[in-house]
Design an enzyme around this catalytic site. Structure first.
Site, PDB file in Angstrom:
ATOM      1  N   ALA A  70       0.492  -1.641   0.006  1.00 23.44           N
ATOM      2  CA  ALA A  70      -0.163   0.047   0.058  1.00 23.44           C
ATOM      3  C   ALA A  70       1.022   1.479   0.183  1.00 23.44           C
ATOM      4  O   ALA A  70       1.626   1.543   0.507  1.00 23.44           O
ATOM      5  CB  ALA A  70      -0.815  -0.355   0.996  1.00 23.44           C
ATOM      6  N   GLY A 115       0.381  -6.094   0.367  1.00 25.39           N
ATOM      7  CA  GLY A 115      -0.635  -5.862  -0.506  1.00 25.39           C
ATOM      8  C   GLY A 115      -0.149  -6.317  -2.441  1.00 25.39           C
ATOM      9  O   GLY A 115      -0.574  -6.962  -3.274  1.00 25.39           O
ATOM     10  N   GLU A 118      -0.211 -10.771  -1.768  1.00 27.63           N
ATOM     11  CA  GLU A 118      -1.160 -10.549  -1.789  1.00 27.63           C
ATOM     12  C   GLU A 118      -2.000 -10.511  -3.282  1.00 27.63           C
ATOM     13  O   GLU A 118      -2.260 -11.943  -3.865  1.00 27.63           O
ATOM     14  CB  GLU A 118      -2.373  -9.465  -0.762  1.00 27.63           C
ATOM     15  CG  GLU A 118      -1.574  -9.503   0.353  1.00 27.63           C
ATOM     16  CD  GLU A 118      -2.092  -8.737   1.725  1.00 27.63           C
ATOM     17  OE1 GLU A 118      -3.085  -8.725   2.371  1.00 27.63           O
ATOM     18  OE2 GLU A 118      -2.256  -7.647   1.133  1.00 27.63           O
ATOM     19  N   GLU A 138       2.497  -6.179   7.503  1.00 27.69           N
ATOM     20  CA  GLU A 138       1.879  -6.146   8.365  1.00 27.69           C
ATOM     21  C   GLU A 138       1.455  -5.288  10.432  1.00 27.69           C
ATOM     22  O   GLU A 138       1.228  -4.399  10.622  1.00 27.69           O
ATOM     23  CB  GLU A 138      -0.087  -6.033   8.079  1.00 27.69           C
ATOM     24  CG  GLU A 138      -0.208  -6.184   6.442  1.00 27.69           C
ATOM     25  CD  GLU A 138       0.594  -6.294   5.319  1.00 27.69           C
ATOM     26  OE1 GLU A 138       0.308  -6.130   4.552  1.00 27.69           O
ATOM     27  OE2 GLU A 138       1.501  -7.260   5.689  1.00 27.69           O
TER      28      GLU A 138
END
Length: 264
Positions: A70, A115, A118, A138
């Site tokens: 992110a 992310g 992911e 995270e």
């Protein structure tokens, strides 16, 4: 078909049945901003009904990172409400990749963190360059992986490995990622684009009906009890066996020729 620029930082190119969707913020290591998340959804969602597309490669521009996660610089200006507003954009972007009925291949190089990892996990197959670095950091930032990380990873590698990677937030190189099952194939960096496209092309050469049905059965059946999963498999088989693709596939096999799959 393409979408790019500061407000639409995703490019889409279609050739020979394969759509290459490229994250295009190399100056930010392809970090996921609100704009990129929405652009990703806008790029991927229409592919499901594009008859010229039979497989998708998720790629990235630049040299340093597939996706660094992110965009924390953008988030630095958010109040609590801003985080929640962006969350909906992120959910749409990740869901577009995860729910795509077409087979998807991630072409990962450099950093694939948060992310970024992911997004790779959201694809069916992961081809990694030998310089790739994966991680879900995270928890080190007071966050929880929320692009599917806690759910996709455990389904890919099992609970023990998922706990290790999620709870420590540690990074793993390409070799360890392949050993753990995060990456399916590892290739030299220079060969990554060709290797990912070759894999997507191989899948795209198979029956579109059968591939979609098989992917549906794999995804839906994985979390069901065995007998329920076998019912899902039966439904997938019935879809395929009653299709023109099955008729063409058997005919091509009998006639010892390459199948000519019906359009659509």
């Amino acid at each position: 078909m393409s979408a790019s620029g500061p407000d639409r930082p995703v490019r889409v190119e279609v050739a020979d049945g394969v759509a290459t969707v490229t994250l295009d913020r190399p100056e930010a290591r392809n970090a996921i901003s609100t704009e990129l998340a929405l652009a990703l959804a806008a790029a991927v969602e229409p592919l499901a009904t594009d008859r010229s597309v039979r497989a998708v490669v998720l790629a990235a521009a630049g040299e340093r990172a597939f996706c660094a996660g992110a965009d924390l610089k953008q988030r630095a200006g958010f109040d609590d409400h801003g985080w929640l507003v962006q969350r909906e954009a992120f959910r749409r972007g990740f869901a577009a990749v995860r729910r795509c009925p077409l087979p998807t291949v991630a072409a990962v190089f450099g950093f694939a963190l948060g992310g970024g990892m992911e997004l790779a996990l959201s694809c069916d197959l992961v081809v990694a360059a030998d310089d790739a670095v994966f991680g879900l950091p995270e928890v080190r930032l007071g966050l929880v992986p929320a692009g599917g990380g806690t759910q996709l990873l455990v389904r890919r590698v099992g609970r023990s490995v998922a706990r290790d990677l999620v709870l420590t937030g540690r990074r793993v190189d390409a070799a360890e990622a392949q050993r753990l099952g995060v990456a399916d194939r590892v290739v030299p960096r220079a060969e990554l684009p060709a290797a990912a496209r070759a894999l997507a092309t191989e899948v795209a050469g198979n029956s579109p009906v059968a591939v979609r049905a098989a992917k549906w059965a794999l995804d839906l059946g994985a979390d069901l009890a065995l007998e329920a999963g076998l019912e899902v498999e039966d439904q997938a088989w019935r879809r395929a066996v009653l299709s023109d693709d099955r008729r063409e596939g058997i005919a091509a096999f009998t006639e010892r020729r390459t199948p000519r799959w019906p359009a659509g």
